[in-house]
Design a protein around this motif. Structure first.
Motif, PDB file in Angstrom:
ATOM      1  N   LEU A 249       0.891  -1.116   0.052  1.00 14.69           N
ATOM      2  CA  LEU A 249       0.165  -0.162   0.043  1.00 14.69           C
ATOM      3  C   LEU A 249       0.837   1.142   0.001  1.00 14.69           C
ATOM      4  CD1 LEU A 249      -2.980  -0.885   2.471  1.00 14.69           C
ATOM      5  CD2 LEU A 249      -3.107  -0.678  -0.102  1.00 14.69           C
ATOM      6  N   VAL A 250       1.815   1.262   0.759  1.00 12.43           N
ATOM      7  CA  VAL A 250       2.783   2.391   0.850  1.00 12.43           C
ATOM      8  C   VAL A 250       3.425   2.745  -0.300  1.00 12.43           C
ATOM      9  CG1 VAL A 250       4.868   3.266   1.904  1.00 12.43           C
ATOM     10  CG2 VAL A 250       3.041   2.337   3.504  1.00 12.43           C
ATOM     11  N   GLY A 251       3.986   1.725  -1.198  1.00 11.56           N
ATOM     12  CA  GLY A 251       4.514   1.379  -2.273  1.00 11.56           C
ATOM     13  C   GLY A 251       3.781   2.094  -3.423  1.00 11.56           C
ATOM     14  N   LEU A 252       2.233   1.734  -3.550  1.00 13.62           N
ATOM     15  CA  LEU A 252       1.500   2.293  -4.291  1.00 13.62           C
ATOM     16  C   LEU A 252       1.143   3.778  -4.168  1.00 13.62           C
ATOM     17  CD1 LEU A 252      -0.872  -0.761  -4.530  1.00 13.62           C
ATOM     18  CD2 LEU A 252       0.250   0.176  -6.367  1.00 13.62           C
ATOM     19  N   VAL A 253       1.063   4.031  -2.832  1.00 15.19           N
ATOM     20  CA  VAL A 253       0.698   5.646  -2.666  1.00 15.19           C
ATOM     21  C   VAL A 253       1.969   6.383  -2.811  1.00 15.19           C
ATOM     22  CG1 VAL A 253       0.095   7.257  -0.618  1.00 15.19           C
ATOM     23  CG2 VAL A 253      -1.219   5.078  -1.113  1.00 15.19           C
ATOM     24  N   ASP A 254       2.994   5.886  -2.369  1.00 16.44           N
ATOM     25  CA  ASP A 254       4.326   6.758  -2.619  1.00 16.44           C
ATOM     26  C   ASP A 254       4.640   6.836  -4.057  1.00 16.44           C
ATOM     27  OD1 ASP A 254       6.759   8.099  -1.485  1.00 16.44           O
ATOM     28  OD2 ASP A 254       7.612   6.643  -2.416  1.00 16.44           O
ATOM     29  N   THR A 255       4.877   5.873  -4.857  1.00  9.16           N
ATOM     30  CA  THR A 255       5.027   6.001  -6.227  1.00  9.16           C
ATOM     31  C   THR A 255       3.683   6.726  -6.956  1.00  9.16           C
ATOM     32  OG1 THR A 255       5.958   3.941  -6.088  1.00  9.16           O
ATOM     33  CG2 THR A 255       5.399   4.662  -8.370  1.00  9.16           C
ATOM     34  N   PHE A 256       2.663   6.458  -7.034  1.00 10.77           N
ATOM     35  CA  PHE A 256       1.683   7.150  -7.719  1.00 10.77           C
ATOM     36  C   PHE A 256       1.310   8.477  -7.396  1.00 10.77           C
ATOM     37  CE2 PHE A 256       0.682   3.005  -9.265  1.00 10.77           C
ATOM     38  CZ  PHE A 256       0.533   3.197 -10.722  1.00 10.77           C
ATOM     39  N   GLY A 257       1.573   8.704  -6.056  1.00  9.21           N
ATOM     40  CA  GLY A 257       1.644  10.130  -5.434  1.00  9.21           C
ATOM     41  C   GLY A 257       2.634  11.010  -6.018  1.00  9.21           C
ATOM     42  N   LYS A 258       3.870  10.638  -6.085  1.00  5.48           N
ATOM     43  CA  LYS A 258       5.092  11.291  -6.791  1.00  5.48           C
ATOM     44  C   LYS A 258       4.548  11.693  -8.361  1.00  5.48           C
ATOM     45  CE  LYS A 258       8.610   9.712  -3.817  1.00  5.48           C
ATOM     46  NZ  LYS A 258       9.575   8.974  -3.552  1.00  5.48           N
ATOM     47  N   VAL A 259       3.840  10.926  -8.917  1.00  7.70           N
ATOM     48  CA  VAL A 259       3.735  11.077 -10.493  1.00  7.70           C
ATOM     49  C   VAL A 259       2.392  11.946 -10.576  1.00  7.70           C
ATOM     50  CG1 VAL A 259       2.809   9.934 -12.429  1.00  7.70           C
ATOM     51  CG2 VAL A 259       4.666   8.732 -11.093  1.00  7.70           C
ATOM     52  N   LEU A 260       1.154  11.699  -9.653  1.00  6.77           N
ATOM     53  CA  LEU A 260      -0.024  12.084 -10.069  1.00  6.77           C
ATOM     54  C   LEU A 260      -0.125  13.648  -9.139  1.00  6.77           C
ATOM     55  CD1 LEU A 260      -1.996   9.171 -10.173  1.00  6.77           C
ATOM     56  CD2 LEU A 260      -1.350  10.376 -12.111  1.00  6.77           C
ATOM     57  N   LEU A 261       0.503  13.619  -8.023  1.00 12.47           N
ATOM     58  CA  LEU A 261       0.266  14.672  -6.872  1.00 12.47           C
ATOM     59  C   LEU A 261       1.630  14.759  -6.418  1.00 12.47           C
ATOM     60  CD1 LEU A 261      -2.928  13.105  -5.281  1.00 12.47           C
ATOM     61  CD2 LEU A 261      -2.886  15.437  -6.667  1.00 12.47           C
ATOM     62  N   PRO A 262       2.445  15.540  -7.297  1.00 11.34           N
ATOM     63  CA  PRO A 262       3.867  15.730  -6.900  1.00 11.34           C
ATOM     64  C   PRO A 262       3.949  16.840  -5.888  1.00 11.34           C
ATOM     65  CG  PRO A 262       3.477  16.788  -8.938  1.00 11.34           C
ATOM     66  CD  PRO A 262       2.268  15.980  -8.737  1.00 11.34           C
ATOM     67  N   GLN A 263       2.961  17.782  -5.724  1.00 14.89           N
ATOM     68  CA  GLN A 263       2.849  19.104  -4.650  1.00 14.89           C
ATOM     69  C   GLN A 263       2.620  18.489  -3.167  1.00 14.89           C
ATOM     70  OE1 GLN A 263       1.008  18.849  -7.135  1.00 14.89           O
ATOM     71  NE2 GLN A 263       1.510  20.552  -8.769  1.00 14.89           N
ATOM     72  N   VAL A 264       2.177  17.277  -3.202  1.00 16.51           N
ATOM     73  CA  VAL A 264       1.643  17.007  -1.776  1.00 16.51           C
ATOM     74  C   VAL A 264       2.268  15.606  -1.584  1.00 16.51           C
ATOM     75  CG1 VAL A 264      -0.208  18.253  -1.336  1.00 16.51           C
ATOM     76  CG2 VAL A 264      -0.650  16.168  -2.418  1.00 16.51           C
ATOM     77  N   MET A 267       3.677  13.829   2.234  1.00 20.74           N
ATOM     78  CA  MET A 267       2.624  13.637   2.964  1.00 20.74           C
ATOM     79  C   MET A 267       1.816  12.488   2.790  1.00 20.74           C
ATOM     80  SD  MET A 267       0.223  16.945   2.644  1.00 20.74           S
ATOM     81  CE  MET A 267      -1.040  16.414   3.796  1.00 20.74           C
ATOM     82  N   LEU A 268       1.576  12.059   1.632  1.00 22.43           N
ATOM     83  CA  LEU A 268       0.458  11.098   1.439  1.00 22.43           C
ATOM     84  C   LEU A 268       0.523  10.046   2.110  1.00 22.43           C
ATOM     85  CD1 LEU A 268       0.026  11.474  -2.541  1.00 22.43           C
ATOM     86  CD2 LEU A 268      -1.482  12.326  -0.663  1.00 22.43           C
ATOM     87  N   VAL A 269       1.876   9.416   2.396  1.00 22.69           N
ATOM     88  CA  VAL A 269       2.037   8.270   3.080  1.00 22.69           C
ATOM     89  C   VAL A 269       1.641   8.308   4.499  1.00 22.69           C
ATOM     90  CG1 VAL A 269       3.800   6.544   3.956  1.00 22.69           C
ATOM     91  CG2 VAL A 269       3.641   7.349   1.496  1.00 22.69           C
TER      92      VAL A 269
END
Length: 287
Positions: A249-264, A267-269
């Motif tokens: 879960l952390v891998g998914l949130v961190d990786t896709f967060g950096k691609v789709l929502l780089p500004q935040v 903090m997503l994890v």
């Protein structure tokens, strides 16, 4: 995002999650079974990376370096458990935190003395140096798939060890009730030594296989330590199954967060951790 880019990010997130699982599995085993808060766990990841670089430079083979480094890491773990950690099982968590926090600085100084402060690179073996072409412009490195395969194999081996063997039965018994396990004639000190060495070995292997991708540099263990604790808390302290699911879960949130929502993305994890703890205060899987 087209399908090829999505596939690449999905593979990256799984690979990162599996690598986090190898680190978090050892951390959650040590805490869940031995009751030790080990802030120095990230240093074992750093140890593995530096062993991979040093041994690969001397032997010319990353595979041989991983085998030798794993053996040395397990021996190092056994020595650490015997000399230091064995005396802190019954101590307050604050004492454990102070001990392991001090070890971080000791390991960093020893790393500086033996290997210096430069950044090093580990060459990917020629056999794994190719890439799989996904489109005319996009490809995926074979070595990253190799990393995922190693992590999956070790995860399966860890599951079989804990769930299907007599040693695993003793480990589970020790995690459930130390005093009762010892009263039944099981050598709980031996179980603790095995668990600690296993945790150190898993962290070191993670560092060794990650070295060609992330490079080898000072204080690299501190960066993964916080994420490991996030995984352990989300999955449930002491739960290896929880660590696996939480790491993915952390891998998914961190990786896709950096691609789709780089500004935040940074903090997503932690938002994920907060949501899980609001829903299940003891994590996804209670021990």
């Amino acid at each position: 995002m087209d399908i090829a880019n999505f596939l690449i990010q999905l593979l990256n997130s799984v690979q990162y999650g599996l690598l986090l699982f190898m680190l978090a599995a050892g951390l959650t085993l040590i805490f869940g079974i031995m009751g030790v808060v080990n802030l120095a766990h990230g240093s074992f990841y750093m140890l593995g990376a530096y062993l991979a670089w040093s041994l690969a430079s001397k032997t010319g083979s990353l595979a041989l370096a991983i085998v030798l480094g794993t053996a040395l890491s397990v021996v190092f773990g056994l020595a650490q458990e015997r000399i230091l950690f064995r005396h802190f099982y019954r101590r307050d968590h604050l004492d454990q935190v102070l001990l392991t926090f001090g070890l971080i600085y000791i390991f960093e100084d020893l790393r500086s003395i033996f290997w210096g402060d430069e950044v090093h690179g580990v060459t990917v073996p020629a056999l794994l140096g190719d890439s799989i072409r996904l489109t005319d412009t996009l490809s995926y490195p074979v070595y990253r798939l190799f990393m995922s395969g190693i992590c999956v194999a070790l995860a399966i081996g860890l599951y079989l060890l804990i769930s299907k063997t007599r040693l695993g039965m003793k480990i589970r018994a020790g995690a459930f009730n130390h005093e009762m396990t010892e009263a039944l004639g099981i050598n709980i000190k031996f179980i603790h030594a095995i668990v600690f060495a296993l945790g150190v070995g898993l962290a070191a292997v993670a560092g060794m296989i990650a070295a060609p991708v992330s490079s080898v540099y000072p204080n690299m263990g501190a960066q993964v330590l916080i994420m490991c604790f996030v995984v352990v808390v989300i999955g449930g302290i002491g739960s290896v199954r929880g660590a696996l699911i939480a790491a993915l879960l952390v891998g998914l949130v961190d990786t896709f967060g950096k691609v789709l929502l780089p500004q935040v993305a940074s903090m997503l994890v932690y938002v994920l951790m907060a949501v899980v703890l609001l829903w299940k205060p003891q994590g996804l899987f209670k021990q």
